[in-house]
Design an enzyme around this catalytic site. Structure first.
Site, mmCIF file in Angstrom:
data_model
loop_
_atom_site.group_PDB
_atom_site.id
_atom_site.type_symbol
_atom_site.label_atom_id
_atom_site.label_comp_id
_atom_site.label_asym_id
_atom_site.label_seq_id
_atom_site.Cartn_x
_atom_site.Cartn_y
_atom_site.Cartn_z
ATOM 1 N N TYR A 134 12.926 54.491 53.027
ATOM 2 C CA TYR A 134 11.564 54.786 52.575
ATOM 3 C C TYR A 134 10.599 54.486 53.709
ATOM 4 C CZ TYR A 134 7.270 55.179 50.037
ATOM 5 O OH TYR A 134 6.020 55.594 49.642
ATOM 6 N N GLU A 172 7.415 35.338 59.217
ATOM 7 C CA GLU A 172 8.076 36.602 59.549
ATOM 8 C C GLU A 172 8.159 36.753 61.069
ATOM 9 O OE1 GLU A 172 7.308 41.410 58.857
ATOM 10 O OE2 GLU A 172 5.666 39.975 58.634
ATOM 11 N N HIS A 173 7.023 36.580 61.743
ATOM 12 C CA HIS A 173 6.964 36.610 63.208
ATOM 13 C C HIS A 173 6.524 35.235 63.697
ATOM 14 C CE1 HIS A 173 5.921 40.766 61.877
ATOM 15 N NE2 HIS A 173 6.756 41.113 62.836
#
Length: 442
Positions: free
Chosen positions: A138, A334-335
């Site tokens: 997606y 996440e980062h």
């Protein structure tokens, strides 16, 4: 706690971690709420049910309702993909080619060797991998299409050997996305967006094939649709739970404030629910970064979005770099960007992060686009249990065992004793019968 006076909401406040209570510290690391509302859950459930029962008809109705597009042919033709490729400039094509090359190099290196070992004489055990047969990708559309996500998902699916790769993106699909699909060898592209696209791939319709696993980011409806189909027996597996984008930067006194600010804003511009955090032992650096953020904001096309994200973001002054690492591990970003003078020396202390960027010359956008690592990463604290997307996500592992007669005879008492302990008589008999047969042959 020290204040400066710029106007970026709570990001203008420098927070002294040492002066905060345990509860205040917990609140500082709390992410914006993302739980789906009852309304979103109900709407998505209705969409899934409708697509499952009405198929393509429901997909066309939802395209008209949500995307304001009358879709006749749901699948994009080869001619349309070729036309999109022709319209795209060489500069973008060359950039994508370099990105794909690096992504290929990194993900090819992730191929697992076959495990083939004798655990004891006559007992051979193997671990082998096979590709997931059919996967669905997606790719969000709208004002900021993400062709880079096509590369990040399409490249490892090809390396893994997935037999069929299906891509869905909301209409009208950007030329960049269609070209990226072509570059990755993806031939089945459908102009479908939202929860209805997830439903189509999970359950299958006359036009859209059912897939085994769905990958890719999306809005709250897409995220909720992925969650729901992953819990249905006739649905599909998904890559990982999703949440808003986030970055945490650890900077020492030698960092460049403009660099740090640019990395923070790279995430803040993703969406109003993104979160960015600066950790530093240097209050002077903290204020310099906050000032640089305000200065750079005025130059951004998505400044309004970034400002909204900054309202739930933080500038935290810690005791030292060791405490910065402790706080980062607690948050699990996440980062994680480490702009310190000896960044590599801190890696061994990091326990939870999706992707780590070391030093002044490793901007987060390098990983987003072209360094070779994957930019599909766990968010919202899921780094404590989930990994960055990689080749293994498009594969499955199988184990194989083979026992020789002597191997079985040697292992039989162990198996029989354990089977008896668990009162599983048939398990024990499967061994006992074979042992008796071998003794008769002797």
């Amino acid at each position: 706690m020290a204040d400066n006076t710029n106007s970026t909401g709570s990001f203008s406040t420098l927070v002294d971690w040492q002066r905060c209570s345990v509860e205040e510290q917990r609140q500082l690391l709390t992410r914006p709420a993302i739980s789906a509302s009852d309304r979103i859950t109900a709407v998505v459930s209705d969409i899934l049910t409708n697509v499952k029962s009405r198929g393509d008809g429901a997909l066309r109705d939802y395209s008209a309702q949500f995307d304001k597009v009358q879709v006749d042919a749901i699948r994009i033709t080869d001619a349309e993909i070729a036309a999109a490729s022709a319209r795209l400039g060489d500069e973008v094509k060359q950039a994508m080619a370099i990105a794909v090359r690096n992504i290929e190099t990194f993900h090819n290196a992730q191929k697992l060797p076959i495990v083939d070992i004798e655990t004891q004489p006559g007992v051979r055990c193997q671990q082998i991998t096979r590709p997931i047969a059919t996967v669905g990708l997606y790719i969000p559309g709208g004002s900021a299409p993400l062709p880079s996500t096509v590369l990040m998902l399409g490249t490892p699916s090809r390396i893994a050997g997935c037999r069929r790769v299906v891509l869905c993106s909301p209409p009208p699909i950007a030329d960049e996305i269609l070209y990226a699909a072509q570059l990755c060898g993806i031939k089945e592209v459908f102009q479908l967006g939202g929860a209805q696209a997830i439903a189509a791939m999970a359950f299958g319709t006359d036009s859209v094939p059912k897939v085994d696993k769905i990958f890719g980011p999306g809005n709250a409806y897409v995220t909720e649709a992925k969650r729901q189909v992953s819990q249905q027996l006739d649905g599909a597996a998904i890559d990982m739970p999703a949440g808003p984008s986030e970055v945490l930067v650890i900077a020492d006194s030698g960092a460049t404030p403009a660099f740090v600010a640019s990395d923070l804003l790279s995430q803040a511009e993703h969406g109003p629910d993104s979160q960015v955090i600066l950790l530093t032992p240097d209050a002077v650096m903290a204020k310099a970064v906050a000032d640089a953020v305000e200065e750079q904001l005025t130059q951004l096309s998505r400044a309004d979005i970034a400002r909204q994200a900054l309202a739930s973001s933080r500038v935290i002054v810690a005791r030292d770099l060791a405490q910065c690492i402790e706080i980062s591990n607690q948050y699990g970003p996440e980062h994680l960007i480490i702009q310190t003078r000896d960044a590599e020396s801190l890696v061994d202390s990091i326990t939870s992060a999706g992707s780590v960027f070391l030093g002044d010359w490793s901007p987060e956008s390098a990983g987003d686009y072209a360094s070779g690592t994957n930019h599909v990463l766990p968010t919202y604290g899921y780094t404590s249990t989930y990994s960055s997307l990689g080749l293994a996500d498009f594969q499955k592992r199988m184990t194989v065992q083979q026992l020789t007669p002597q191997g079985l005879l040697q292992l039989a008492p162990t198996i029989e004793i354990l089977a008896q302990a668990e009162q599983l008589t048939a398990h024990k008999n499967a061994v006992t019968l074979r042992v008796a047969a071998l003794k008769e042959q002797a």
